[in-house]
Design a protein around this motif. Structure first.
Motif, mmCIF file in Angstrom:
data_model
loop_
_atom_site.group_PDB
_atom_site.id
_atom_site.type_symbol
_atom_site.label_atom_id
_atom_site.label_comp_id
_atom_site.label_asym_id
_atom_site.label_seq_id
_atom_site.Cartn_x
_atom_site.Cartn_y
_atom_site.Cartn_z
ATOM 1 N N GLY A 173 -10.527 -6.413 -7.986
ATOM 2 C CA GLY A 173 -9.180 -5.888 -7.789
ATOM 3 C C GLY A 173 -8.416 -6.630 -6.704
ATOM 4 N N ARG A 174 -9.092 -6.987 -5.627
ATOM 5 C CA ARG A 174 -8.423 -7.688 -4.526
ATOM 6 C C ARG A 174 -8.045 -9.119 -4.920
ATOM 7 N NH1 ARG A 174 -8.424 -4.705 0.078
ATOM 8 N NH2 ARG A 174 -9.673 -2.796 -0.093
ATOM 9 N N VAL A 175 -8.874 -9.741 -5.721
ATOM 10 C CA VAL A 175 -8.519 -11.069 -6.234
ATOM 11 C C VAL A 175 -7.308 -10.963 -7.157
ATOM 12 C CG1 VAL A 175 -9.276 -13.016 -7.633
ATOM 13 C CG2 VAL A 175 -10.868 -11.950 -6.025
ATOM 14 N N LEU A 176 -7.333 -9.956 -8.030
ATOM 15 C CA LEU A 176 -6.224 -9.726 -8.948
ATOM 16 C C LEU A 176 -4.932 -9.458 -8.179
ATOM 17 C CD1 LEU A 176 -5.011 -9.121 -11.778
ATOM 18 C CD2 LEU A 176 -5.765 -6.758 -11.453
ATOM 19 N N ALA A 177 -4.997 -8.607 -7.157
ATOM 20 C CA ALA A 177 -3.810 -8.253 -6.382
ATOM 21 C C ALA A 177 -3.178 -9.485 -5.734
ATOM 22 C CB ALA A 177 -4.176 -7.223 -5.319
ATOM 23 N N LYS A 178 -4.028 -10.379 -5.238
ATOM 24 C CA LYS A 178 -3.522 -11.604 -4.605
ATOM 25 C C LYS A 178 -2.784 -12.479 -5.611
ATOM 26 C CE LYS A 178 -5.054 -15.508 -1.729
ATOM 27 N NZ LYS A 178 -4.414 -16.559 -2.530
ATOM 28 N N VAL A 179 -3.386 -12.661 -6.789
ATOM 29 C CA VAL A 179 -2.766 -13.497 -7.818
ATOM 30 C C VAL A 179 -1.493 -12.851 -8.345
ATOM 31 C CG1 VAL A 179 -3.073 -14.507 -10.109
ATOM 32 C CG2 VAL A 179 -4.965 -14.517 -8.479
ATOM 33 N N MET A 180 -1.538 -11.543 -8.593
ATOM 34 C CA MET A 180 -0.347 -10.838 -9.075
ATOM 35 C C MET A 180 0.794 -10.947 -8.072
ATOM 36 S SD MET A 180 -1.807 -7.328 -10.798
ATOM 37 C CE MET A 180 -0.133 -6.695 -10.996
ATOM 38 N N GLY A 181 0.464 -10.791 -6.778
ATOM 39 C CA GLY A 181 1.492 -10.875 -5.748
ATOM 40 C C GLY A 181 2.169 -12.233 -5.738
ATOM 41 N N GLU A 182 1.370 -13.291 -5.902
ATOM 42 C CA GLU A 182 1.925 -14.641 -5.931
ATOM 43 C C GLU A 182 2.799 -14.853 -7.160
ATOM 44 O OE1 GLU A 182 -1.615 -16.949 -5.799
ATOM 45 O OE2 GLU A 182 -1.914 -16.725 -3.626
ATOM 46 N N GLU A 183 2.375 -14.327 -8.304
ATOM 47 C CA GLU A 183 3.118 -14.516 -9.552
ATOM 48 C C GLU A 183 4.408 -13.687 -9.596
ATOM 49 O OE1 GLU A 183 2.508 -16.498 -12.247
ATOM 50 O OE2 GLU A 183 0.881 -17.432 -11.116
ATOM 51 N N LEU A 184 4.342 -12.464 -9.045
ATOM 52 C CA LEU A 184 5.477 -11.544 -9.137
ATOM 53 C C LEU A 184 6.431 -11.632 -7.962
ATOM 54 C CD1 LEU A 184 3.599 -8.367 -10.439
ATOM 55 C CD2 LEU A 184 5.026 -9.937 -11.763
ATOM 56 N N GLY A 185 5.988 -12.262 -6.881
ATOM 57 C CA GLY A 185 6.850 -12.357 -5.714
ATOM 58 C C GLY A 185 6.981 -11.056 -4.944
ATOM 59 N N GLN A 186 6.030 -10.157 -5.141
ATOM 60 C CA GLN A 186 6.008 -8.884 -4.433
ATOM 61 C C GLN A 186 4.579 -8.587 -3.979
ATOM 62 O OE1 GLN A 186 8.219 -6.767 -3.348
ATOM 63 N NE2 GLN A 186 10.107 -7.405 -4.387
ATOM 64 N N GLN A 187 4.460 -7.887 -2.863
ATOM 65 C CA GLN A 187 3.149 -7.497 -2.371
ATOM 66 C C GLN A 187 2.492 -6.508 -3.315
ATOM 67 O OE1 GLN A 187 1.876 -8.703 0.554
ATOM 68 N NE2 GLN A 187 -0.044 -7.590 0.396
ATOM 69 N N VAL A 188 1.208 -6.729 -3.621
ATOM 70 C CA VAL A 188 0.424 -5.771 -4.408
ATOM 71 C C VAL A 188 -0.619 -5.182 -3.466
ATOM 72 C CG1 VAL A 188 -1.079 -5.408 -6.396
ATOM 73 C CG2 VAL A 188 0.802 -7.057 -6.546
ATOM 74 N N ASN A 189 -0.446 -3.917 -3.121
ATOM 75 C CA ASN A 189 -1.290 -3.261 -2.138
ATOM 76 C C ASN A 189 -2.435 -2.498 -2.783
ATOM 77 O OD1 ASN A 189 0.397 -4.018 0.109
ATOM 78 N ND2 ASN A 189 1.865 -2.482 -0.592
ATOM 79 N N ILE A 190 -3.650 -2.739 -2.303
ATOM 80 C CA ILE A 190 -4.837 -2.043 -2.804
ATOM 81 C C ILE A 190 -4.961 -0.686 -2.121
ATOM 82 C CG2 ILE A 190 -7.366 -2.040 -2.875
ATOM 83 C CD1 ILE A 190 -6.236 -4.016 -4.800
ATOM 84 N N ILE A 191 -5.190 0.348 -2.920
ATOM 85 C CA ILE A 191 -5.437 1.686 -2.389
ATOM 86 C C ILE A 191 -6.740 2.191 -2.990
ATOM 87 C CG2 ILE A 191 -4.601 4.063 -2.213
ATOM 88 C CD1 ILE A 191 -1.771 2.975 -2.499
ATOM 89 N N ASN A 192 -7.759 2.339 -2.165
ATOM 90 C CA ASN A 192 -9.060 2.833 -2.632
ATOM 91 C C ASN A 192 -9.056 4.353 -2.655
ATOM 92 O OD1 ASN A 192 -9.763 0.094 -1.000
ATOM 93 N ND2 ASN A 192 -11.157 0.370 -2.717
ATOM 94 N N ARG A 193 -9.364 4.924 -3.824
ATOM 95 C CA ARG A 193 -9.459 6.365 -3.992
ATOM 96 C C ARG A 193 -10.766 6.687 -4.719
ATOM 97 N NH1 ARG A 193 -6.040 6.660 -0.761
ATOM 98 N NH2 ARG A 193 -3.984 7.650 -0.849
#
Length: 237
Positions: free
Chosen positions: A47-67
């Motif tokens: 998930g953290r790898v995905l969030a980093k790549v998504m953030g770069e592609e979308l130009g917005q921060q993707v924040n991980i929330i563990n629940r």
């Protein structure tokens, strides 16, 4: 029926869900990616790898929330209740909408409450032990376990049901050791405190210390092509 319930879970698809909306200017603010497991485990790592790549592609921060909780279902239920604007996603190894809702009374979710967005990865689901364990296959494990009570890590209701099925089939006595996630499971295996555990793939981080005993899937893993599936070993899952 255990065999039928696990058909969709054990294919090992890593998925995330979101609710569809109009994306004319999407995204114009940070996105939340919920993960139903503790930090440090296999799902969290991907998930953290995905969030980093998504953030770069979308130009917005993707924040991980563990629940963490209820085998991943807590996070899925939380996102299912949120506004369907695409800014709240949940990443889950399919278990919340396949296995958990059938076996866990606390998991109250329906497939229709979430929209499937895509497959991220295919996990190396399997049964693992410390490399020093005196068995290298499920057949050898069954023979070794005769006259003993083996210890097995419980990561979720599904992982426990899997071993209960094997134990009933092969007449194995098992002590079930509860834990809260893959990171804690790794500590127990590396410390030789347990004999075996289910793993979603995090064991591959420690190839010199943890070995795969059997693939819990319909295929052999590319990282361990000589290790048979449970079905190949005569356990019809």
């Amino acid at each position: 029926n255990f065999k039928n319930l696990t058909k969709s879970l054990l294919i090992g698809l890593m998925v995330f869900f979101w609710s569809a909306a109009s994306f004319a200017d999407f995204p114009n603010k940070p996105i939340k990616l919920y993960i139903g497991y503790k930090a440090g485990g296999g799902t969290d790592t991907v998930g953290r790898v995905l969030a980093k790549v998504m953030g770069e592609e979308l130009g917005q921060q993707v924040n991980i929330i563990n629940r963490p909780g209820s085998g991943g279902c807590l996070a899925a239920m939380q996102v299912a209740k949120m506004k369907p604007d695409g800014y709240s996603l949940v990443m889950d190894p399919s278990s919340s909408v396949t296995w958990a809702r059938h076996t866990n009374p606390k998991c109250k979710i329906k497939v229709s409450q979430l929209d499937y967005a895509g497959t991220i990865a295919q996990f190396n689901f399997g049964l693992v032990s410390h490399v020093s364990a005196p068995y290298n296959s499920i057949e050898e494990f069954v023979n070794w376990s005769k006259g003993k009570t083996v210890s097995y890590v419980v990561l979720s209701p599904g992982s426990k049901a899997l071993m209960k099925y094997i134990a009933a089939e092969k007449g194995i006595k098992v002590n079930y050791v509860p834990t809260k996630g893959g990171a804690d499971m790794i500590k127990l295996i590396l410390g030789k405190q347990v004999d075996m555990s289910f793993s979603g793939g995090i064991h591959t981080r420690h190839p010199d210390k943890i070995k795969l005993i059997a693939s819990v899937a319909s295929y052999r893993h590319a990282s361990a092509p000589n290790v048979k599936t449970l079905k190949e070993s005569g356990i019809d899952i």
